[in-house]
Design a protein around this motif. Structure first.
Motif, PDB file in Angstrom:
ATOM      1  N   PRO A  42       0.856  -1.202   0.000  1.00  0.00           N
ATOM      2  CA  PRO A  42       0.000   0.000   0.000  1.00  0.00           C
ATOM      3  C   PRO A  42       0.883   1.240   0.000  1.00  0.00           C
ATOM      4  CG  PRO A  42       0.103  -0.941   2.204  1.00  0.00           C
ATOM      5  CD  PRO A  42       0.817  -1.907   1.296  1.00  0.00           C
ATOM      6  N   ASP A  43       0.323   2.366  -0.387  1.00  0.00           N
ATOM      7  CA  ASP A  43       1.106   3.601  -0.468  1.00  0.00           C
ATOM      8  C   ASP A  43       1.342   4.228   0.900  1.00  0.00           C
ATOM      9  OD1 ASP A  43       1.358   4.183  -3.520  1.00  0.00           O
ATOM     10  OD2 ASP A  43      -0.702   3.515  -3.209  1.00  0.00           O
ATOM     11  N   ALA A  44       0.468   3.943   1.858  1.00  0.00           N
ATOM     12  CA  ALA A  44       0.649   4.489   3.204  1.00  0.00           C
ATOM     13  C   ALA A  44      -0.168   3.692   4.200  1.00  0.00           C
ATOM     14  CB  ALA A  44       0.255   5.962   3.251  1.00  0.00           C
ATOM     15  N   LEU A  45       0.218   3.784   5.466  1.00  0.00           N
ATOM     16  CA  LEU A  45      -0.552   3.256   6.587  1.00  0.00           C
ATOM     17  C   LEU A  45      -1.064   4.437   7.398  1.00  0.00           C
ATOM     18  CD1 LEU A  45       1.959   0.501   7.744  1.00  0.00           C
ATOM     19  CD2 LEU A  45      -0.080   0.174   6.338  1.00  0.00           C
ATOM     20  N   ILE A  46      -2.346   4.389   7.800  1.00  0.00           N
ATOM     21  CA  ILE A  46      -2.948   5.450   8.607  1.00  0.00           C
ATOM     22  C   ILE A  46      -3.001   4.950  10.051  1.00  0.00           C
ATOM     23  CG2 ILE A  46      -4.950   6.937   8.933  1.00  0.00           C
ATOM     24  CD1 ILE A  46      -5.680   6.413   5.993  1.00  0.00           C
ATOM     25  N   ILE A  47      -2.293   5.633  10.954  1.00  0.00           N
ATOM     26  CA  ILE A  47      -2.057   5.141  12.306  1.00  0.00           C
ATOM     27  C   ILE A  47      -2.315   6.259  13.317  1.00  0.00           C
ATOM     28  CG2 ILE A  47      -0.156   4.435  13.863  1.00  0.00           C
ATOM     29  CD1 ILE A  47       0.981   2.875  11.441  1.00  0.00           C
ATOM     30  N   SER A  48      -2.830   5.897  14.497  1.00  0.00           N
ATOM     31  CA  SER A  48      -3.024   6.894  15.554  1.00  0.00           C
ATOM     32  C   SER A  48      -2.230   6.589  16.812  1.00  0.00           C
ATOM     33  CB  SER A  48      -4.513   7.007  15.919  1.00  0.00           C
ATOM     34  OG  SER A  48      -5.003   5.776  16.405  1.00  0.00           O
ATOM     35  N   ASP A  49      -1.921   5.321  17.044  1.00  0.00           N
ATOM     36  CA  ASP A  49      -1.320   4.881  18.296  1.00  0.00           C
ATOM     37  C   ASP A  49       0.212   4.887  18.194  1.00  0.00           C
ATOM     38  OD1 ASP A  49      -2.134   2.985  20.876  1.00  0.00           O
ATOM     39  OD2 ASP A  49      -0.186   2.497  20.021  1.00  0.00           O
ATOM     40  N   PRO A  50       0.933   5.509  19.132  1.00  0.00           N
ATOM     41  CA  PRO A  50       2.395   5.546  19.056  1.00  0.00           C
ATOM     42  C   PRO A  50       3.040   4.161  19.043  1.00  0.00           C
ATOM     43  CG  PRO A  50       1.609   7.195  20.609  1.00  0.00           C
ATOM     44  CD  PRO A  50       0.424   6.356  20.232  1.00  0.00           C
ATOM     45  N   GLY A  51       2.463   3.210  19.778  1.00  0.00           N
ATOM     46  CA  GLY A  51       3.007   1.857  19.769  1.00  0.00           C
ATOM     47  C   GLY A  51       2.875   1.210  18.401  1.00  0.00           C
ATOM     48  N   VAL A  52       1.699   1.364  17.790  1.00  0.00           N
ATOM     49  CA  VAL A  52       1.475   0.832  16.439  1.00  0.00           C
ATOM     50  C   VAL A  52       2.397   1.533  15.439  1.00  0.00           C
ATOM     51  CG1 VAL A  52      -0.244   0.560  14.599  1.00  0.00           C
ATOM     52  CG2 VAL A  52      -0.900   0.195  16.996  1.00  0.00           C
ATOM     53  N   PHE A  53       2.582   2.836  15.626  1.00  0.00           N
ATOM     54  CA  PHE A  53       3.499   3.611  14.782  1.00  0.00           C
ATOM     55  C   PHE A  53       4.912   3.019  14.861  1.00  0.00           C
ATOM     56  CE2 PHE A  53       6.644   6.931  14.205  1.00  0.00           C
ATOM     57  CZ  PHE A  53       6.191   7.648  13.100  1.00  0.00           C
ATOM     58  N   THR A  54       5.371   2.725  16.061  1.00  0.00           N
ATOM     59  CA  THR A  54       6.718   2.179  16.253  1.00  0.00           C
ATOM     60  C   THR A  54       6.881   0.844  15.538  1.00  0.00           C
ATOM     61  OG1 THR A  54       6.862   3.281  18.404  1.00  0.00           O
ATOM     62  CG2 THR A  54       8.393   1.466  17.999  1.00  0.00           C
ATOM     63  N   ILE A  55       5.863  -0.008  15.632  1.00  0.00           N
ATOM     64  CA  ILE A  55       5.906  -1.306  14.945  1.00  0.00           C
ATOM     65  C   ILE A  55       5.938  -1.099  13.431  1.00  0.00           C
ATOM     66  CG2 ILE A  55       4.608  -3.433  14.503  1.00  0.00           C
ATOM     67  CD1 ILE A  55       3.553  -3.196  17.406  1.00  0.00           C
ATOM     68  N   ALA A  56       5.125  -0.179  12.921  1.00  0.00           N
ATOM     69  CA  ALA A  56       5.087   0.083  11.480  1.00  0.00           C
ATOM     70  C   ALA A  56       6.438   0.564  10.975  1.00  0.00           C
ATOM     71  CB  ALA A  56       4.003   1.106  11.163  1.00  0.00           C
ATOM     72  N   ARG A  57       7.079   1.456  11.721  1.00  0.00           N
ATOM     73  CA  ARG A  57       8.391   1.970  11.317  1.00  0.00           C
ATOM     74  C   ARG A  57       9.424   0.838  11.273  1.00  0.00           C
ATOM     75  NH1 ARG A  57      10.041   6.127   8.891  1.00  0.00           N
ATOM     76  NH2 ARG A  57      11.696   6.720  10.336  1.00  0.00           N
ATOM     77  N   SER A  58       9.286  -0.114  12.170  1.00  0.00           N
ATOM     78  CA  SER A  58      10.228  -1.230  12.214  1.00  0.00           C
ATOM     79  C   SER A  58       9.973  -2.242  11.108  1.00  0.00           C
ATOM     80  CB  SER A  58      10.138  -1.915  13.581  1.00  0.00           C
ATOM     81  OG  SER A  58      10.891  -3.093  13.610  1.00  0.00           O
ATOM     82  N   VAL A  59       8.706  -2.586  10.892  1.00  0.00           N
ATOM     83  CA  VAL A  59       8.361  -3.645   9.943  1.00  0.00           C
ATOM     84  C   VAL A  59       8.312  -3.138   8.505  1.00  0.00           C
ATOM     85  CG1 VAL A  59       6.557  -5.305   9.296  1.00  0.00           C
ATOM     86  CG2 VAL A  59       7.110  -4.938  11.707  1.00  0.00           C
ATOM     87  N   CYS A  60       7.771  -1.937   8.319  1.00  0.00           N
ATOM     88  CA  CYS A  60       7.568  -1.389   6.967  1.00  0.00           C
ATOM     89  C   CYS A  60       8.257  -0.031   6.820  1.00  0.00           C
ATOM     90  CB  CYS A  60       6.081  -1.222   6.670  1.00  0.00           C
ATOM     91  SG  CYS A  60       5.057  -2.653   7.005  1.00  0.00           S
ATOM     92  N   PRO A  61       9.557   0.046   6.952  1.00  0.00           N
ATOM     93  CA  PRO A  61      10.232   1.347   6.920  1.00  0.00           C
ATOM     94  C   PRO A  61      10.097   2.074   5.600  1.00  0.00           C
ATOM     95  CG  PRO A  61      11.835  -0.450   6.804  1.00  0.00           C
ATOM     96  CD  PRO A  61      10.517  -1.079   7.118  1.00  0.00           C
ATOM     97  N   GLU A  62       9.808   1.327   4.540  1.00  0.00           N
ATOM     98  CA  GLU A  62       9.682   1.951   3.213  1.00  0.00           C
ATOM     99  C   GLU A  62       8.282   2.504   2.953  1.00  0.00           C
ATOM    100  OE1 GLU A  62       7.980  -1.994   3.103  1.00  0.00           O
ATOM    101  OE2 GLU A  62       9.899  -1.267   3.877  1.00  0.00           O
TER     102      GLU A  62
END
Length: 407
Positions: free
Chosen positions: A90-110
């Protein structure tokens, strides 16, 4: 002039295709978990992959919502989910939670991360905060005025994008963070299971008289204390474009293809007309107003854009939608006999006059000449929801045209 993206919601693969064909620059969708619309149809991973491919072939982006406020029990599943999403790009992930944000940055950095309105994004320092952590875009809180948005634009990095809701349902709670649903029904709005208690009737109970309900009346239908009108900014495109907003967002991930087609087509034309010539936009204002009122809505308001809303932004005597058209189906491909396939959504009959909605803005009145089922048998009417039928409407149609009936 910065030309903003038109961002349209989709509840299913069928609706995603409709959004793309009817003018979206980008579409946002939810998977089967971790989004805030658990009651929406949502996308299987296979449909999500097909939708992303369909959109990308036509130059349209797809964003996936993962904007729940997560509990400990959610985090392992979030990580696994992001690993699956990484494969379909997908072109982007829409996130509100800082914990979920941290996981997204780790798993999908691109993958770009957009910060959901649920994160209460009401000031430029919040925008800067998320930018410093790596967010590409922040969705502004619905509680911001036009002037506040201009100030935010002026005080944040140039490469940080602003996305703003411009049409659709408003929430009674700040940035959509509602506790009423959880309190009354045990279904958590912040986990995607909102039961919309803001649309219910309420009474008053005096603490020393339990069980004695004192009605609150606006008229004989009662009063709906928390029931907001729907946001609509179709008449204010010049002001929106003057703020430097990067994306104009339409609310409605539980809406039909008819709703999505109507709103996408109207805002697409309004934006394009204004960019081409502001005088053309002014000239076509009556058409925009007429078209936007053709989909279901709860009366309209401009929300917080021009200051704090007053009592006129609420609907006190009803919780029902205004509905001018009924959705009948989406036109599919023609068969060898020249009949067009549809999956019927509401009843219609041979001899009845219906409308064909075209992506280019035309609404064509046609008469239903024939209805044939999958077995090749003639039918006088189409009474069964989701039945696959083949139609003769007396004219050539295009795939993804919308069929509707005026009420």
């Amino acid at each position: 002039m910065k030309i903003p993206e038109l961002l349209i919601p989709a509840s299913s693969l069928e609706v995603l295709k409709t959004a793309v064909v009817f003018g979206a620059d980008a579409v946002y969708i939810g998977g089967e978990a971790f989004g805030l619309r658990a009651k929406a149809k949502n996308f299987s991973m296979e449909d999500m992959e097909a939708g992303i491919a369909f959109a990308h072939e036509r130059g349209v982006k797809v964003y996936v919502t993962a904007n729940i406020l997560a509990h400990n029990r959610d985090l392992a599943g979030v990580e696994e989910y992001f690993r699956e999403l990484k494969k379909i790009r997908p072109d982007a992930l829409i996130i509100s939670d800082p914990g979920v944000f941290t996981i997204a940055r780790s798993v999908c950095p691109e993958t770009e991360i957009h910060i959901s309105t649920q994160a209460n994004n009401t000031n430029y320092e919040t925008f800067r905060f998320w930018h410093a952590l790596g967010a590409k875009r922040v969705v502004s809180a619905r509680e911001l005025s036009m002037e506040e948005l201009r100030e935010i634009r002026a005080k944040i990095p140039e490469d940080l994008e602003i996305e703003t809701f411009v049409h659709g349902a408003m929430c009674i709670s700040y940035s959509g963070r509602c506790l009423l649903s959880n309190y009354f029904t045990g279904r958590d709005a912040n986990q995607g299971a909102c039961t919309h208690p803001c649309r219910w009737k309420y009474a008053v109970v005096e603490e020393t008289r339990p069980g004695e309900y004192l009605p609150v009346y606006e008229n004989e239908r009662g009063t709906f204390l928390f029931n907001s009108k729907d946001l609509c900014m179709i008449e204010h495109i010049p002001d929106l474009l003057s703020t430097g907003i990067d994306s104009l967002k339409i609310e409605g991930r539980m809406k039909t293809a008819l709703y999505v087609a109507t709103v996408a087509r109207t805002y697409r034309k309004a934006i394009d007309d204004y960019v081409k010539d502001p005088a053309l936009y002014e000239q076509n204002l009556p058409w925009y107003r007429e078209q936007i009122s053709n989909c279901t809505y709860r009366q309209f308001t401009t929300g917080f854009f021009y200051g704090k809303p007053d009592e006129t932004a609420q609907i006190y005597d009803s919780n029902t939608y205004v509905k001018e058209y009924t959705y009948l189906g989406i036109v599919g491909e023609a068969n060898e006999k020249g009949l067009y396939r549809i999956e019927q959504r509401n009843k219609f009959s041979v001899g009845e006059t219906i409308e064909v909605m075209k992506p280019d803005g035309r609404n064509l009145s046609v008469t239903v000449k024939r209805i044939v089922n999958e077995e090749g048998e003639e039918q006088k009417s189409a009474p069964h929801p989701k039945q696959v039928l083949y139609l003769d409407l007396g004219m050539d149609l295009d795939q993804y045209d919308i069929l509707r009936r005026k009420e």
